[in-house]
Design an enzyme around this catalytic site. Structure first.
Site, PDB file in Angstrom:
ATOM      1  N   ASP A  36      -0.293  -6.217 -28.376  1.00  0.00           N
ATOM      2  CA  ASP A  36       0.638  -7.030 -29.167  1.00  0.00           C
ATOM      3  C   ASP A  36       2.077  -6.745 -28.766  1.00  0.00           C
ATOM      4  OD1 ASP A  36      -1.649  -6.434 -31.734  1.00  0.00           O
ATOM      5  OD2 ASP A  36      -1.131  -8.447 -31.026  1.00  0.00           O
ATOM      6  N   HIS A  67      -0.655 -10.428 -26.067  1.00  0.00           N
ATOM      7  CA  HIS A  67      -0.429 -11.375 -27.169  1.00  0.00           C
ATOM      8  C   HIS A  67       1.075 -11.403 -27.407  1.00  0.00           C
ATOM      9  CE1 HIS A  67      -0.987 -12.353 -31.743  1.00  0.00           C
ATOM     10  NE2 HIS A  67      -0.383 -13.316 -31.074  1.00  0.00           N
ATOM     11  N   PHE A 145       2.129  -7.891 -38.284  1.00  0.00           N
ATOM     12  CA  PHE A 145       1.765  -6.589 -38.857  1.00  0.00           C
ATOM     13  C   PHE A 145       0.253  -6.418 -38.905  1.00  0.00           C
ATOM     14  CE2 PHE A 145       6.000  -5.552 -40.194  1.00  0.00           C
ATOM     15  CZ  PHE A 145       6.616  -6.792 -40.368  1.00  0.00           C
ATOM     16  N   GLY A 147      -3.092  -4.509 -40.890  1.00  0.00           N
ATOM     17  CA  GLY A 147      -3.382  -4.091 -42.251  1.00  0.00           C
ATOM     18  C   GLY A 147      -3.140  -5.133 -43.330  1.00  0.00           C
ATOM     19  N   ASP A 175      -7.889 -13.045 -34.670  1.00  0.00           N
ATOM     20  CA  ASP A 175      -7.003 -11.879 -34.690  1.00  0.00           C
ATOM     21  C   ASP A 175      -6.384 -11.693 -36.067  1.00  0.00           C
ATOM     22  OD1 ASP A 175      -3.944 -11.036 -32.801  1.00  0.00           O
ATOM     23  OD2 ASP A 175      -5.273  -9.844 -34.069  1.00  0.00           O
ATOM     24  N   SER A 199      -9.143  -2.964 -39.792  1.00  0.00           N
ATOM     25  CA  SER A 199     -10.238  -3.393 -40.669  1.00  0.00           C
ATOM     26  C   SER A 199     -11.582  -2.884 -40.164  1.00  0.00           C
ATOM     27  CB  SER A 199     -10.281  -4.915 -40.768  1.00  0.00           C
ATOM     28  OG  SER A 199      -9.000  -5.391 -41.070  1.00  0.00           O
TER      29      SER A 199
HETATM   30  C1  DX5 Z   1      -0.901  -8.791 -35.850  1.00  0.00           C
HETATM   31  C2  DX5 Z   1      -1.603  -8.468 -34.563  1.00  0.00           C
HETATM   32  C3  DX5 Z   1      -3.030  -7.978 -34.768  1.00  0.00           C
HETATM   33  C4  DX5 Z   1      -3.155  -6.754 -35.675  1.00  0.00           C
HETATM   34  C5  DX5 Z   1      -4.596  -6.595 -36.148  1.00  0.00           C
HETATM   35  O1  DX5 Z   1       0.179  -9.619 -35.611  1.00  0.00           O
HETATM   36  O2  DX5 Z   1      -1.618  -9.626 -33.748  1.00  0.00           O
HETATM   37  O3  DX5 Z   1      -3.605  -7.756 -33.491  1.00  0.00           O
HETATM   38  O4  DX5 Z   1      -2.761  -5.623 -34.986  1.00  0.00           O
HETATM   39  O5  DX5 Z   1      -4.676  -5.534 -37.076  1.00  0.00           O
HETATM   40  P1  DX5 Z   1      -5.574  -5.673 -38.397  1.00  0.00           P
HETATM   41  O6  DX5 Z   1      -6.991  -5.788 -37.958  1.00  0.00           O
HETATM   42  O7  DX5 Z   1      -5.318  -4.385 -39.108  1.00  0.00           O
HETATM   43  O8  DX5 Z   1      -5.130  -6.876 -39.136  1.00  0.00           O
HETATM   44 ZN    ZN Z   2      -2.633  -9.652 -31.760  1.00  0.00          ZN
END
Ligand code: DX5
Ligand code: ZN
Length: 219
Positions: A36, A67, A145, A147, A175, A199
């Site tokens: 990310d 990403h 973010f 979580g 995602d 998660s």
């Molecule tokens: C958020 C990111 C995700 C995030 C996923 O903008 O693109 O990849 O890190 O984390 P969880 O699974 O905790 O939502």
């Molecule tokens: Zn992502």
């Protein structure tokens, strides 16, 4: 879960022991490292940077996806494709007035191109891009973010996107807040790839080895 692929979200990893994290995830059988990148403008946060990319690229032969949650991503394709060795690059059409030339540029580097779409972005507004993309990354949380809670209304959009796969053959990846239950549910709908964050994978009592074995054995 045959022909499904799993992508640990490295912004959730413990960077105080990055080498160990990458090597144990690799050994646990993950498929693609999810990277990310944020600019504090398109999303109100910062995540992985150039040096993180170089470090993880040097530690694994497995594919890396980028990403890009950044404004005007077209300006940075050479950096991520050529200099940093990303294998798949996701850009947000919401952040790019020249999305077709950006996707074409990614392909010109011999890389896979994908769009990442925000929860509120409609299929109608992006379906022309189905002609170009290899992958679509459907945000199931607001980007920026880890979580956060899963946004249930996005599941209906995913069901509609699956119907386009017969014609366009792109891969669907989800995602954000992807739990084990969501992997089972969305896998049955036809989703191909799953970004694993807090998660399903990180900050758990079980080892990555045990978690990945269980995920790959899900029906
Ligand atoms: C958020 C990111 C995700 C995030 C996923 O903008 O693109 O990849 O890190 O984390 P969880 O699974 O905790 O939502
Ligand atoms: Zn992502």
């Amino acid at each position: 879960m045959n022909n499904k692929f799993f992508c640990p979200s490295m912004m959730c990893a413990d960077f105080t022991k990055l080498t160990q994290e990458v090597e144990s995830l690799d050994a646990a059988g993950i498929d693609i490292f999810h990277m990310d990148v944020m600019d504090g403008s398109f999303v109100p946060n910062f995540a992985l940077g150039v040096e993180d990319f170089k470090a993880i690229r040097a530690l694994t032969d497995k594919p890396l996806d980028a990403h890009l949650m950044i404004q005007n991503p077209g300006n940075y394709i050479d950096l991520f494709a050529k200099d940093l060795g990303a294998d798949i690059i996701y850009v947000h059409p919401e952040a790019d007035p020249h999305i077709v030339s950006t996707l074409t540029k990614i392909k010109s580097h011999g890389k896979k191109c994908g769009i990442a779409i925000n929860p509120e972005t409609s299929i109608e507004s992006i379906k022309e891009l189905f002609n170009i993309i290899d992958n679509i990354l459907v945000m199931t949380v607001n980007p920026g973010f880890s979580g956060q809670p899963y946004l249930d209304f996005v599941t209906n959009k995913i069901k509609k996107i699956v119907n386009y796969q017969e014609t366009y053959h792109f891969k669907i990846v989800v995602d954000g807040a992807i739990s084990v239950d969501k992997i089972t549910e969305l896998g049955k709908i036809g989703v191909n790839g799953f970004v694993l964050g807090t998660s399903a994978l990180f900050n758990k009592d079980e080892s990555y080895q045990v978690i990945m074995k269980n995920l790959k054995n899900l029906n």
